[in-house]
Design an enzyme around this catalytic site. Structure first.
Site, PDB file in Angstrom:
ATOM      1  N   TYR A  51      49.844  54.335  29.805  1.00 35.35           N
ATOM      2  CA  TYR A  51      48.613  53.831  29.027  1.00 35.35           C
ATOM      3  C   TYR A  51      49.558  53.328  27.876  1.00 35.35           C
ATOM      4  O   TYR A  51      49.977  53.868  27.009  1.00 35.35           O
ATOM      5  CB  TYR A  51      47.649  54.641  28.777  1.00 35.35           C
ATOM      6  CG  TYR A  51      46.483  54.192  29.595  1.00 35.35           C
ATOM      7  CD1 TYR A  51      45.820  52.901  29.345  1.00 35.35           C
ATOM      8  CD2 TYR A  51      45.860  55.036  30.413  1.00 35.35           C
ATOM      9  CE1 TYR A  51      44.707  52.717  29.771  1.00 35.35           C
ATOM     10  CE2 TYR A  51      44.496  54.719  30.976  1.00 35.35           C
ATOM     11  CZ  TYR A  51      44.007  53.409  30.685  1.00 35.35           C
ATOM     12  OH  TYR A  51      43.054  53.187  31.280  1.00 35.35           O
ATOM     13  N   GLU A  53      47.497  50.958  25.285  1.00 30.12           N
ATOM     14  CA  GLU A  53      46.801  49.932  24.642  1.00 30.12           C
ATOM     15  C   GLU A  53      47.299  49.680  23.200  1.00 30.12           C
ATOM     16  O   GLU A  53      47.929  50.464  22.553  1.00 30.12           O
ATOM     17  CB  GLU A  53      45.250  50.634  24.511  1.00 30.12           C
ATOM     18  CG  GLU A  53      44.577  50.579  25.911  1.00 30.12           C
ATOM     19  CD  GLU A  53      43.046  51.290  25.836  1.00 30.12           C
ATOM     20  OE1 GLU A  53      42.623  51.576  24.822  1.00 30.12           O
ATOM     21  OE2 GLU A  53      42.719  51.392  26.840  1.00 30.12           O
ATOM     22  N   ASP A 197      45.982  24.297  29.873  1.00 31.71           N
ATOM     23  CA  ASP A 197      45.958  25.434  30.826  1.00 31.71           C
ATOM     24  C   ASP A 197      47.031  24.819  32.010  1.00 31.71           C
ATOM     25  O   ASP A 197      46.663  23.945  32.875  1.00 31.71           O
ATOM     26  CB  ASP A 197      44.662  25.862  31.719  1.00 31.71           C
ATOM     27  CG  ASP A 197      44.497  26.786  32.581  1.00 31.71           C
ATOM     28  OD1 ASP A 197      45.873  26.831  33.100  1.00 31.71           O
ATOM     29  OD2 ASP A 197      43.684  27.042  33.075  1.00 31.71           O
ATOM     30  N   THR A 223      48.847  30.890  34.532  1.00 36.02           N
ATOM     31  CA  THR A 223      49.398  31.911  35.322  1.00 36.02           C
ATOM     32  C   THR A 223      50.981  32.098  35.566  1.00 36.02           C
ATOM     33  O   THR A 223      51.432  31.169  35.107  1.00 36.02           O
ATOM     34  CB  THR A 223      48.793  31.870  36.651  1.00 36.02           C
ATOM     35  OG1 THR A 223      48.861  30.763  37.321  1.00 36.02           O
ATOM     36  CG2 THR A 223      47.095  32.251  36.615  1.00 36.02           C
ATOM     37  N   LYS A 226      52.475  30.909  40.289  1.00 35.98           N
ATOM     38  CA  LYS A 226      52.205  29.603  40.935  1.00 35.98           C
ATOM     39  C   LYS A 226      53.649  29.037  41.134  1.00 35.98           C
ATOM     40  O   LYS A 226      54.575  29.485  41.575  1.00 35.98           O
ATOM     41  CB  LYS A 226      51.092  28.744  40.531  1.00 35.98           C
ATOM     42  CG  LYS A 226      49.832  29.403  40.570  1.00 35.98           C
ATOM     43  CD  LYS A 226      48.770  28.402  40.059  1.00 35.98           C
ATOM     44  CE  LYS A 226      47.363  29.166  40.312  1.00 35.98           C
ATOM     45  NZ  LYS A 226      46.886  29.725  39.119  1.00 35.98           N
ATOM     46  N   ARG A 232      51.490  38.162  39.934  1.00 37.54           N
ATOM     47  CA  ARG A 232      50.118  37.670  39.648  1.00 37.54           C
ATOM     48  C   ARG A 232      49.840  38.125  38.199  1.00 37.54           C
ATOM     49  O   ARG A 232      50.285  39.073  37.761  1.00 37.54           O
ATOM     50  CB  ARG A 232      49.078  38.264  40.540  1.00 37.54           C
ATOM     51  CG  ARG A 232      47.807  37.928  40.890  1.00 37.54           C
ATOM     52  CD  ARG A 232      47.383  38.048  42.258  1.00 37.54           C
ATOM     53  NE  ARG A 232      48.195  37.300  43.187  1.00 37.54           N
ATOM     54  CZ  ARG A 232      47.840  36.015  43.528  1.00 37.54           C
ATOM     55  NH1 ARG A 232      46.958  35.427  43.057  1.00 37.54           N
ATOM     56  NH2 ARG A 232      48.518  35.360  44.354  1.00 37.54           N
TER      57      ARG A 232
HETATM   58  N1  DSN Z   1      42.518  29.773  42.488  1.00 41.61           N
HETATM   59  C1  DSN Z   1      43.669  28.970  41.919  1.00 41.61           C
HETATM   60  C2  DSN Z   1      44.078  28.056  42.911  1.00 41.61           C
HETATM   61  O1  DSN Z   1      44.203  28.083  44.179  1.00 41.61           O
HETATM   62  O2  DSN Z   1      44.632  26.717  42.432  1.00 41.61           O
HETATM   63  C3  DSN Z   1      43.276  28.469  40.611  1.00 41.61           C
HETATM   64  O3  DSN Z   1      43.254  29.435  39.764  1.00 41.61           O
END
Ligand code: DSN
Length: 416
Positions: A51, A53, A197, A223, A226, A232
């Site tokens: 933990y 925080e 974003d 994120t 990708k 993730r």
């Molecule tokens: N769910 C994602 C996507 O597949 O593009 C976006 O957050």
């Protein structure tokens, strides 16, 4: 995996099956990727027990000496990789990162404007049933009906008429380059804050294969999993003057304890993304996408906006199969071990659960080493399966051929 197999054979079995599924299928979902074994090692580490925080050297718990260093390394690497003044690496997801930015900068009821979800935007950019649309007054800009691209003069007109408190730029299904400099100018003219974003294109941005929003934005979120090929989760980058408000918005604003194992894995992925090989990888993603698009166009499939500049494309199924939905087409392809997702196309007459489109992306198949000759093969397989309208013989034949290719190009973490 041996210890897990002994302790919990059911879960161990399902993980093995998922690993086999990933290794035995071609992942064309534009938002997915295959992480490296070092990233998995960090994710599966004892850091999950801690933990923490708060932030490095400002924790609510004792025993944080090591995780402080882990988080500080991750922050430093994120700042270096993206060239940002401030980084918060705690967001559990991209949506959390966006919600934290809104909380940091806006009061409930203030105005945000983002790209329409139906034109390729994201639900956390003001969809009415998402917190971003429920708490803030959201309006949207979209692509033009003739070009299916953003027209920056039209975006400017809309933004100046609306004067949102925050302008949001970024997309989950937009195949074209985003002009962040123009968005920066428009935001300045309208007196709006700018949030970029870059969840989909982060790996391309850090490799300089896509224009960089950092110089023009107050906030940048992404994120990690990708095109960036990390675990993730999400991060928020900002200018220094927003640092304290961003940090307070993440904790205690919308999250409690950070996931230290995920933060360590983000740090590992950021180090990987700084290597010259990663730039080559990002270039190969784009080349593969361009070739896959050309091959599909050559077989008379219409692509939204006529092609792609980045890692993804949207196939308009109506161009060859007016009666087939994206939902049905994605199922046929998945039966042949080609995994993708149905996707609305701009001005889609069908509801989002059916759609007229398929979204295809090349980040994951590029990670397993496929090149342009394979894109030609994949386009041919897609065309044959769709034009056979899911003929079981064509599906079976293709599934075997895909499996053969998968054996030749295992996923990067195949020797688990
Ligand atoms: N769910 C994602 C996507 O597949 O593009 C976006 O957050």
């Amino acid at each position: 995996m041996e210890r897990l197999e002994q302790a919990d054979p059911e879960i161990a079995h399902l993980i093995r099956r998922e690993h086999q599924r990933q290794n035995g299928t071609l992942e064309l979902i534009a938002s997915e990727n295959h992480v490296s074994i070092p990233v998995l090692n960090a994710l599966g580490s004892v850091l999950t027990d801690k933990y923490a925080e708060g932030y490095p050297a400002k924790r609510w718990y004792c025993g944080c000496d090591q995780v402080d260093k882990v988080e500080q390394l991750c922050i430093d690497r994120a700042k270096e990789l993206f060239g940002a003044e401030h980084a918060n690496v705690q967001p559990h997801s991209g949506t959390s990162a966006n919600l934290a930015v809104y909380l940091a900068a806006l009061k409930p009821g203030q105005k945000i404007m983002g790209m329409d979800l139906a034109h390729g935007g994201h639900l956390s950019h003001g969809l009415s049933i998402n917190l971003s649309g429920a708490v803030y007054e959201a309006t949207h800009y979209g692509v033009q009906d003739d070009t299916e691209r953003l027209d920056m003069d039209k975006v400017r007109e809309q933004v100046l008429a609306e004067k949102p408190d925050m302008l949001v730029v970024g997309a989950s299904a937009y195949p074209r380059t985003i002009d962040f400099a123009a968005f920066g100018e428009i935001a300045k003219e309208a007196g709006s804050l700018l949030l970029a974003d870059i969840a989909h294109i982060a790996g391309l941005v850090v490799s300089k294969m896509h224009p960089d929003p950092v110089p023009y934005s107050d906030f940048v979120t992404t994120t990690n999993h990708k095109t960036l090929r990390g675990p993730r989760g999400g991060i928020v980058l900002s200018t220094q003057d927003w640092a304290t408000k961003v940090d307070r918005a993440i904790f205690p604003g919308i999250q409690g304890g950070p996931l230290m194992h995920a933060i360590a894995a983000k740090a590992v992925a950021f180090l990987e993304a700084m290597k010259p090989e990663f730039k080559n990888y990002a270039g190969a993603i784009i080349t593969n996408a361009r070739v896959l698009a050309e091959e599909l166009l050559g077989r008379d499939w219409r692509l939204v906006s006529g092609g792609t500049d980045n890692h993804l494309m949207l196939v308009d199924l109506r161009s060859k199969l007016p009666d087939v939905t994206g939902h049905q087409a994605a199922i046929w392809l998945s039966q042949a071990n080609l995994i993708c997702n149905k996707n609305a196309i701009p001005f889609d007459p069908r509801p989002p659960v059916q759609t007229s489109g398929l979204r295809l992306g090349t980040p994951a198949i590029t990670s397993r080493g496929l090149g342009t000759q394979h894109m030609k093969q994949i386009a041919q397989w897609i065309d044959e399966i769709l034009m056979s309208q899911g003929d079981p013989k064509v599906i079976d034949r293709t599934a075997s051929a895909v499996t053969e290719l998968c054996l030749e190009f295992p996923v990067p973490n195949h020797n688990l």
